[in-house]
Design a protein around this motif. Structure first.
Motif, PDB file in Angstrom:
ATOM      1  N   THR A  60     -16.440   8.304   8.546  1.00  0.00           N
ATOM      2  CA  THR A  60     -16.111   7.067   7.836  1.00  0.00           C
ATOM      3  C   THR A  60     -14.598   6.986   7.651  1.00  0.00           C
ATOM      4  O   THR A  60     -13.994   5.914   7.807  1.00  0.00           O
ATOM      5  CB  THR A  60     -16.854   6.984   6.487  1.00  0.00           C
ATOM      6  N   GLU A  61     -13.977   8.120   7.351  1.00  0.00           N
ATOM      7  CA  GLU A  61     -12.504   8.158   7.267  1.00  0.00           C
ATOM      8  C   GLU A  61     -11.882   7.862   8.627  1.00  0.00           C
ATOM      9  O   GLU A  61     -10.870   7.168   8.720  1.00  0.00           O
ATOM     10  CB  GLU A  61     -12.024   9.512   6.729  1.00  0.00           C
ATOM     11  N   GLN A  62     -12.484   8.377   9.693  1.00  0.00           N
ATOM     12  CA  GLN A  62     -11.996   8.093  11.043  1.00  0.00           C
ATOM     13  C   GLN A  62     -12.086   6.589  11.327  1.00  0.00           C
ATOM     14  O   GLN A  62     -11.165   6.007  11.909  1.00  0.00           O
ATOM     15  CB  GLN A  62     -12.802   8.878  12.070  1.00  0.00           C
ATOM     16  N   ILE A  63     -13.180   5.966  10.909  1.00  0.00           N
ATOM     17  CA  ILE A  63     -13.350   4.520  11.110  1.00  0.00           C
ATOM     18  C   ILE A  63     -12.254   3.758  10.382  1.00  0.00           C
ATOM     19  O   ILE A  63     -11.678   2.806  10.925  1.00  0.00           O
ATOM     20  CB  ILE A  63     -14.767   4.081  10.666  1.00  0.00           C
ATOM     21  N   LYS A  64     -11.923   4.178   9.163  1.00  0.00           N
ATOM     22  CA  LYS A  64     -10.833   3.523   8.416  1.00  0.00           C
ATOM     23  C   LYS A  64      -9.520   3.656   9.181  1.00  0.00           C
ATOM     24  O   LYS A  64      -8.733   2.707   9.246  1.00  0.00           O
ATOM     25  CB  LYS A  64     -10.709   4.128   7.021  1.00  0.00           C
ATOM     26  N   GLU A  65      -9.281   4.818   9.770  1.00  0.00           N
ATOM     27  CA  GLU A  65      -8.063   5.030  10.558  1.00  0.00           C
ATOM     28  C   GLU A  65      -8.055   4.137  11.799  1.00  0.00           C
ATOM     29  O   GLU A  65      -7.035   3.550  12.140  1.00  0.00           O
ATOM     30  CB  GLU A  65      -7.954   6.500  10.989  1.00  0.00           C
ATOM     31  N   ILE A  66      -9.184   4.031  12.476  1.00  0.00           N
ATOM     32  CA  ILE A  66      -9.276   3.181  13.665  1.00  0.00           C
ATOM     33  C   ILE A  66      -9.012   1.727  13.277  1.00  0.00           C
ATOM     34  O   ILE A  66      -8.296   1.009  13.993  1.00  0.00           O
ATOM     35  CB  ILE A  66     -10.651   3.334  14.354  1.00  0.00           C
ATOM     36  N   LYS A  67      -9.566   1.293  12.153  1.00  0.00           N
ATOM     37  CA  LYS A  67      -9.344  -0.068  11.697  1.00  0.00           C
ATOM     38  C   LYS A  67      -7.847  -0.328  11.472  1.00  0.00           C
ATOM     39  O   LYS A  67      -7.338  -1.389  11.850  1.00  0.00           O
ATOM     40  CB  LYS A  67     -10.141  -0.347  10.413  1.00  0.00           C
ATOM     41  N   LEU A  68      -7.149   0.636  10.905  1.00  0.00           N
ATOM     42  CA  LEU A  68      -5.697   0.495  10.718  1.00  0.00           C
ATOM     43  C   LEU A  68      -4.986   0.414  12.067  1.00  0.00           C
ATOM     44  O   LEU A  68      -4.090  -0.410  12.255  1.00  0.00           O
ATOM     45  CB  LEU A  68      -5.142   1.671   9.895  1.00  0.00           C
ATOM     46  N   LEU A  69      -5.369   1.290  12.980  1.00  0.00           N
ATOM     47  CA  LEU A  69      -4.747   1.288  14.309  1.00  0.00           C
ATOM     48  C   LEU A  69      -4.996  -0.012  15.058  1.00  0.00           C
ATOM     49  O   LEU A  69      -4.142  -0.480  15.812  1.00  0.00           O
ATOM     50  CB  LEU A  69      -5.262   2.481  15.137  1.00  0.00           C
ATOM     51  N   LEU A  70      -6.168  -0.600  14.855  1.00  0.00           N
ATOM     52  CA  LEU A  70      -6.506  -1.868  15.499  1.00  0.00           C
ATOM     53  C   LEU A  70      -6.019  -3.062  14.680  1.00  0.00           C
ATOM     54  O   LEU A  70      -6.205  -4.210  15.084  1.00  0.00           O
ATOM     55  CB  LEU A  70      -8.024  -1.984  15.709  1.00  0.00           C
TER      56      LEU A  70
END
Length: 170
Positions: A156-166
């Motif tokens: 879930t933390e990884q998903i938050k990071e991906i959302k920031l990157l995107l």
């Protein structure tokens, strides 16, 4: 299974679903880099891990060797600076997914997980038997259950990071 573990499984899943529900198809399937998974792939990986965990616990229950294995402090799983390579069996599909289809898969895998756990009459056996985890080594079966929500928190933390990157706006 303790209420705390049960609560953690529900809370972690609810947090995950909140992170993905409002994403567009492109946001959900977009990859921020060549060697990075999309949010859809991260979620598919979580489904596959939950399914594999059912099998691992079932195999562990069948093992004759009843020696209790050392308990692991696997909160290191939450340390996102430590990278793990997903075993091939839990690598996600490369094909794109619809958000709702992944939510359905997540709901289905969790329902099957709870149904399976409810077939275990004597839950104390879960602390006495173990099975080898691909990243954590020999793991007591009750800790296989705990690693589900810790693993999901990590991603879930990884998903938050991906959302920031995107550059996904909430």
């Amino acid at each position: 299974m303790s209420n705390l573990v049960n609560d953690n499984l529900y809370e972690t899943r609810n947090n995950l679903v909140k992170e993905i529900t409002s994403l567009s198809y492109n946001q959900f399937n977009g990859r921020p880099g060549m060697n990075m998974w999309s949010i859809a792939q991260v979620c598919h990986h979580l489904v596959l891990v939950e399914q594999a965990t059912i099998k691992a616990i079932a195999w562990g229950l069948k093992k004759v060797d009843n020696t209790q294995k050392e308990r692991k402090n696997f909160h290191l799983m939450l340390d996102r600076t430590k990278k793990f390579k997903a075993p091939e069996i839990v690598e996600p599909d490369v094909e794109p997914f619809e958000v709702q289809s992944i939510i359905d898969l997540l709901n289905d895998s969790r329902k099957k997980f709870f149904t399976f756990l409810n077939t275990i009459e004597d839950k104390s056996i879960l602390t006495e038997k173990s099975f080898k985890h691909p990243s954590l080594g020999e793991l007591p079966l009750d800790q296989w259950i705990e690693q589900i929500y810790l693993h999901e928190q990590r991603h879930t933390e990884q998903i938050k990071e991906i959302k920031l990157l995107l550059d996904v706006r909430n």
